[in-house]
Design a protein around this motif. Structure first.
Motif, PDB file in Angstrom:
ATOM      1  N   LYS A  92       0.841  -1.093   0.189  1.00  0.00           N
ATOM      2  CA  LYS A  92      -0.019  -0.117  -0.016  1.00  0.00           C
ATOM      3  C   LYS A  92       0.900   1.205   0.233  1.00  0.00           C
ATOM      4  O   LYS A  92       0.756   2.226  -0.727  1.00  0.00           O
ATOM      5  CB  LYS A  92      -0.696  -0.006   1.236  1.00  0.00           C
ATOM      6  N   VAL A  93       1.848   1.255   1.020  1.00  0.00           N
ATOM      7  CA  VAL A  93       2.816   2.350   1.076  1.00  0.00           C
ATOM      8  C   VAL A  93       3.499   2.855  -0.453  1.00  0.00           C
ATOM      9  O   VAL A  93       3.643   3.812  -0.921  1.00  0.00           O
ATOM     10  CB  VAL A  93       3.957   2.280   2.122  1.00  0.00           C
ATOM     11  N   ASN A  94       3.942   1.446  -1.135  1.00  0.00           N
ATOM     12  CA  ASN A  94       4.784   1.845  -2.600  1.00  0.00           C
ATOM     13  C   ASN A  94       3.618   1.806  -3.498  1.00  0.00           C
ATOM     14  O   ASN A  94       4.122   1.806  -4.831  1.00  0.00           O
ATOM     15  CB  ASN A  94       5.564   0.546  -2.616  1.00  0.00           C
ATOM     16  N   LYS A  95       2.178   1.796  -3.298  1.00  0.00           N
ATOM     17  CA  LYS A  95       1.134   1.772  -4.444  1.00  0.00           C
ATOM     18  C   LYS A  95       1.289   0.756  -5.626  1.00  0.00           C
ATOM     19  O   LYS A  95       1.285   1.230  -6.721  1.00  0.00           O
ATOM     20  CB  LYS A  95       1.251   3.275  -4.941  1.00  0.00           C
ATOM     21  N   LEU A  96       1.754  -0.672  -5.248  1.00  0.00           N
ATOM     22  CA  LEU A  96       2.043  -1.529  -6.013  1.00  0.00           C
ATOM     23  C   LEU A  96       0.720  -1.980  -6.551  1.00  0.00           C
ATOM     24  O   LEU A  96      -0.203  -2.472  -5.809  1.00  0.00           O
ATOM     25  CB  LEU A  96       2.599  -2.599  -5.338  1.00  0.00           C
ATOM     26  N   LYS A  97       0.571  -2.088  -7.869  1.00  0.00           N
ATOM     27  CA  LYS A  97      -0.668  -2.741  -8.348  1.00  0.00           C
ATOM     28  C   LYS A  97      -0.987  -4.188  -8.558  1.00  0.00           C
ATOM     29  O   LYS A  97      -1.894  -4.876  -8.435  1.00  0.00           O
ATOM     30  CB  LYS A  97      -0.737  -2.155  -9.955  1.00  0.00           C
ATOM     31  N   ASN A  98       0.444  -4.914  -8.590  1.00  0.00           N
ATOM     32  CA  ASN A  98       0.828  -6.125  -8.670  1.00  0.00           C
ATOM     33  C   ASN A  98       1.840  -6.568  -7.835  1.00  0.00           C
ATOM     34  O   ASN A  98       2.995  -6.808  -8.463  1.00  0.00           O
ATOM     35  CB  ASN A  98       0.895  -6.881  -9.984  1.00  0.00           C
ATOM     36  N   PHE A  99       1.623  -6.827  -6.510  1.00  0.00           N
ATOM     37  CA  PHE A  99       2.538  -7.064  -5.401  1.00  0.00           C
ATOM     38  C   PHE A  99       3.245  -8.584  -5.680  1.00  0.00           C
ATOM     39  O   PHE A  99       4.039  -8.858  -5.078  1.00  0.00           O
ATOM     40  CB  PHE A  99       2.324  -6.734  -4.066  1.00  0.00           C
ATOM     41  N   ARG A 100       2.414  -9.533  -6.384  1.00  0.00           N
ATOM     42  CA  ARG A 100       2.697 -10.821  -6.428  1.00  0.00           C
ATOM     43  C   ARG A 100       3.878 -11.010  -7.610  1.00  0.00           C
ATOM     44  O   ARG A 100       4.612 -12.126  -7.642  1.00  0.00           O
ATOM     45  CB  ARG A 100       1.560 -11.532  -6.878  1.00  0.00           C
TER      46      ARG A 100
END
Length: 235
Positions: free
Chosen positions: A202-210
């Motif tokens: 959430k902090v890094n605004k990742l759209k696909n953290f997988r």
């Protein structure tokens, strides 16, 4: 010693006695010749849980033992590397022993050591050493010998505290993603708890953290361990 040997001396193997806080306390031993063999050994402890009647085992990480390493190097008293100046082998061995095995009065034990060779730098303690004499003069005095010494890595408490501060979850960390790295694994490295990976995403605004893209720079903010929330703004 000739100019060429003097130029190489700063890069030679050095064994420096240090006290418990890492401060040098004696004359260092500087090898005339660099190691002929240099072996580093690492051990990881795994706890094998094998149910009765089953094949194989479920391994659980128990801990990582301190590294051990072995050095082999030659000392010479013929003057071949000292511009004809013959430094007795017995004197060189005495200097090695004074640095590594001599009991220090203030410490009541041998000193810890700082071993440096090239890019390898390690605080450690001597385990054992062997001196093999291989060449003698007409009186029977040795003029060439080989020293083989083994050491165990030792973390100086002051240095350990500094490293602990650098890896503290109360500090903000930044890490560049390498190919194949996973966010839960990276989160566990920073916080010793992979469950915070959603907050990091959430902090890094990742759209696909997988599937992390190699080269991405991630921010790992301080984490409030009471509720698992970030202490910094996510914007």
């Amino acid at each position: 010693m000739d100019d060429q040997s003097l130029a190489k001396l700063p890069f030679n193997l050095k064994i420096i006695p240090i006290n418990d806080t890492g401060f040098p306390i004696g004359i260092p031993f500087i090898a005339m010749f660099n190691p002929e063999n240099f072996t580093i050994h690492e051990d990881i402890d795994w706890l094998a849980n094998c149910p009765p009647g089953a094949q194989g085992a479920n391994l659980k990480y128990k801990g990582t033992k301190p590294r051990t390493f072995t050095l082999e190097f030659t000392i010479d008293g013929t003057g071949v590397n000292t511009n004809g100046v013959k430094i007795p082998v017995t004197a060189q061995v005495a200097l090695f022993r004074a640095a590594t095995t001599g009991v220090r009065g203030a410490l009541h034990k041998p000193a810890f050591l700082l071993v440096q060779y090239g890019l390898f730098i390690c605080t450690c303690a001597l385990n054992s050493s062997n001196v093999t004499y291989s060449l003698f003069d007409f009186t029977g005095l040795p003029i060439r010998a080989k020293i083989s010494a083994s050491f165990t890595e030792h973390t100086v408490p002051t240095l350990s505290d500094i490293l602990g501060m650098l890896s503290s979850p109360d500090l903000t960390h930044y890490k560049t993603v390498k190919e194949g790295e996973l966010l839960p694994v990276l989160t566990n490295e920073i916080y010793n708890n992979q469950l915070y990976y959603l907050q990091v995403a959430k902090v890094n605004k990742l759209k696909n953290f997988r599937k992390l893209q190699a080269g991405t720079k991630l921010k790992f903010p301080p984490i409030d361990s009471n509720n698992g929330s970030s202490k910094t703004q996510t914007s």
